[in-house]
Design an enzyme around this catalytic site. Sequence first.
Site, PDB file in Angstrom:
ATOM      1  CB  CYS B  35     -32.780 -30.488 -32.759  1.00 53.88           C
ATOM      2  SG  CYS B  35     -31.005 -30.299 -32.812  1.00 53.88           S
ATOM      3  CB  CYS B 106     -40.813 -23.149 -36.225  1.00 52.43           C
ATOM      4  SG  CYS B 106     -40.985 -24.144 -34.744  1.00 52.43           S
TER       5      CYS B 106
END
Lengths: 390, 283
Positions: B35, B106
Site C-alpha cells: 500500500c 496517515c
Amino acid sequence: MSEIIYLDNNATTAVAPEVLDAMAPYFREAYGNPSSMHNFGGQLAHQVQSAREQVAKLFHAQDTEILFTSCGTESDNSAIRGVLEAYPEKRHIITTRVEHPAVLSLCAHLEHRGYRVTYLPVDSRGRLDPDQLRQAIQPDTAIVSVMYANNETGTVFPIEKIAEIVKERGVVFHCDAVQAPGKLSLDMQRIPADLVSISGHKLHGPKGVGVLYIRRGTRFVPFIIGGHQERGRRGGTENVAGIVGLGKACELARKHENEEKRKISELRDHLEQELVKKIPEVHINGDVEHRLVSTSNISFSYIEGEAILLKLSEQGICASSGSACTSGSLEPSHVLRAMGVPFTLIHGSIRFSFSRYNTQAEVDRVIKILPPIIEELRAMSPFWANRPGK
Amino acid sequence: MWDYTDKVKDHFFHPRNVGEIPQPDAVGEAGSLVCGDALKLFLKIDQKTKKITAAKFQTFGCGSAIASSSVLTEMVIGKTLDEAACITNRDIADALGGLPQEKMHCSVMGMEALEAAIANYRGQGTALPEEEEGAEIVCKCFAVTDKKIERAVRENNLNSIEEVTNYTKAGGACASCHWKIEEIIRRVHQEISAKPKPPGTKSLTNLKRMQLVQETLDREVRPELRKDGGDLELVDIEGKVVKVRLLGMCAGCQVADFTLRDMVGKKLREFVEPDIEVQEIKE
C-alpha cells in the site's frame, strides 16, 4: 535554503537566456496581433513564420507541416481527436500502457464514448513488442499513438520501426515526442510518422506553447475552432512571444544536440555509478541500453519516495518520484507498474533528469547528500531490518 | 507539493522515538509494503498502573506518515491504556496542526497501530482485514473492509467517496467499489440521523448551530434542489431564524414557499434543532 540543484528536467526546464531575450520584445513594444491589417501588428506574422521555419528544421520538415498549439497535451489531444473525427467510421485506437496522461486519460475518456482501445503492454525493461503491435491493428483502427521516449524511465521506443509497421497497414500514426527534442532525432524524412507532438518548456523554451507536426496529406479535423490562424487548423490568436521563444529553443536544441548529449550522459552515468557503489539494494529502472541520456530512474527498496524527495528538497535538490504519495492519487507510477516493477521498488523510486545547465559539482553534491538520507530512512523502516535475504 | 504544517515538518525532519523497544509489552502494526505505508508501534507498559511508559515506532512511508507516527508516540507516553484507547485519528491530525485532506489516511494508520498494540497487550490479537468477524472487503485494491469505512464515515462525518478515499484509501485505485462506498456513506448517515435525539437537548452554541445548518443545507437540501435545476445559499442566521436566498429554478418558483417550509425547514428541524425557522431573502 541552499542553492537549487535542478534535476527534474523531464518535468520542465529553465528557459534559456537566449530564448528569453528573443521573447522579450514581444511583451514590450511589439505587442500587436499578427492578423491585423496595420503594419504594427501584421508584421509579426513574419516573426511567427521565422519561428515556424526554425521548428520545421528540427523536424526536417516543411514549415506548412508545423502547427503551433498551447502545450504538449493540446498537441496530443488535437492529433488523436482530429484523426478520429476525420475517420468517423473507425472506432479502434491503439496506444501503450506507459503513455503520458495526456494520451492515456484521453483514451480512457474515449472508451466511455464507445471507442475500443488496445493498450499495448511492455516488458520488465519497458520495451514494446513490435509483433504485438502488428497483431493489434484491426480493420477499423483509426490511429496508433505511441510515445518516443518515456518521461519516467527514459526508455526510448524504436519509433522508426513502429511507424513503419503502422504505415504498412495504412493506419495513421501519432507520436508523443515531448521528451525527444535535443536528445533524439526528429527527422521526419526517416521516421514515417503522420503526427508528432512536442512542448516548448521541455527544451528550454517557455511554458504555454507546443507544436503538432502534421505530415502533408494527413486527414485532420481542427480541435480548436475559431479564427483563420494556423491556416484554419487551430483557431486562437497566436502566442507570438511563446512561438518566437520556441523557435529559438528549437534552433538551440539543434545546435547543441551532440555536445549536450555527451555531457548530460556523462553526468547521468556518473551519478548512477556512484549511487550504486555507495548504496546497497539499488535498482535502475528502464531499458538501460535504449534510454534518454537525460534520465535516471532509481529505486531504493523498503523506503518511500516522498520522504526521500522532502529530504532532498530541504537541501535544495529537485527530483521526482513514482511513489503513490507524490502522485496525489494513491496509485503509484502506472509506468513502473506496467513494467512489473515490485511495489517495494515503485514506492521508493526517484527520477533524476538532467539538462545542459547541470554541472559535475551538482552531481557530486547529490552523491554526497543522498546516501545518508537513504540510510536514515531505511533505519526507520520496519521492513529494512527484516528484509528477505539479509 | 503538499502544504505541510510546521508541526508536520518538525516531526518529519526530527522524528521522536524512532526504533524498536527490546522485549516490548505490546506491538501493533498497520498498513503494508504494497500500500505504500506501514507503521510498527512498540509500547512498554507498567503492569500495575497500566500506564504507557515508553513508545517507539518504525515507519515506511511518506512525510506525513512518519510525522503521524512520531507525534503519536509523544501523545501516548504517560497515558493509561484506557486513555490511549480514546485517541482518534482526528486527535493525531490535530496534534500536527492538521494534515492535507489527501493524507488523512496517515492519521488513521496511526490510530490503527495504536489499537492493534492495545489489543495485543490485552491478548485479543488483531485480525487481518479479511478475517475480521462479519466484515467484508469492499476495496480489493487496498484491502479495506466495510467496517473500516463505516467507522471512518461515522467518526469523521465523511460525505463523499473522495473523503472516504482520503481517510481509508478505499476506492483510490480501480474505482470499481465506488458504488459500494456510496451505499455505506448513505447507510451510516441514515443511521446517524435516525438516532432519536435525547429530549431536552441543551441549546446549541451559535457557532455549532451555524456549522450544523451549513452542513445540513449542503448535505440534505442543496443536492435535492439541484436535481430540479435550483439551489439556495445561506445568507445569515439570526438566533433561530435561518435566512436563505433561493437560486436558479427555485428563485421565483411557484412552490417556493412550500419548498422552504416543507423541505428546507423540515430538514433543518430534523438535523439541527426542533424549533428552527427558515426565511427567504429576496433580492
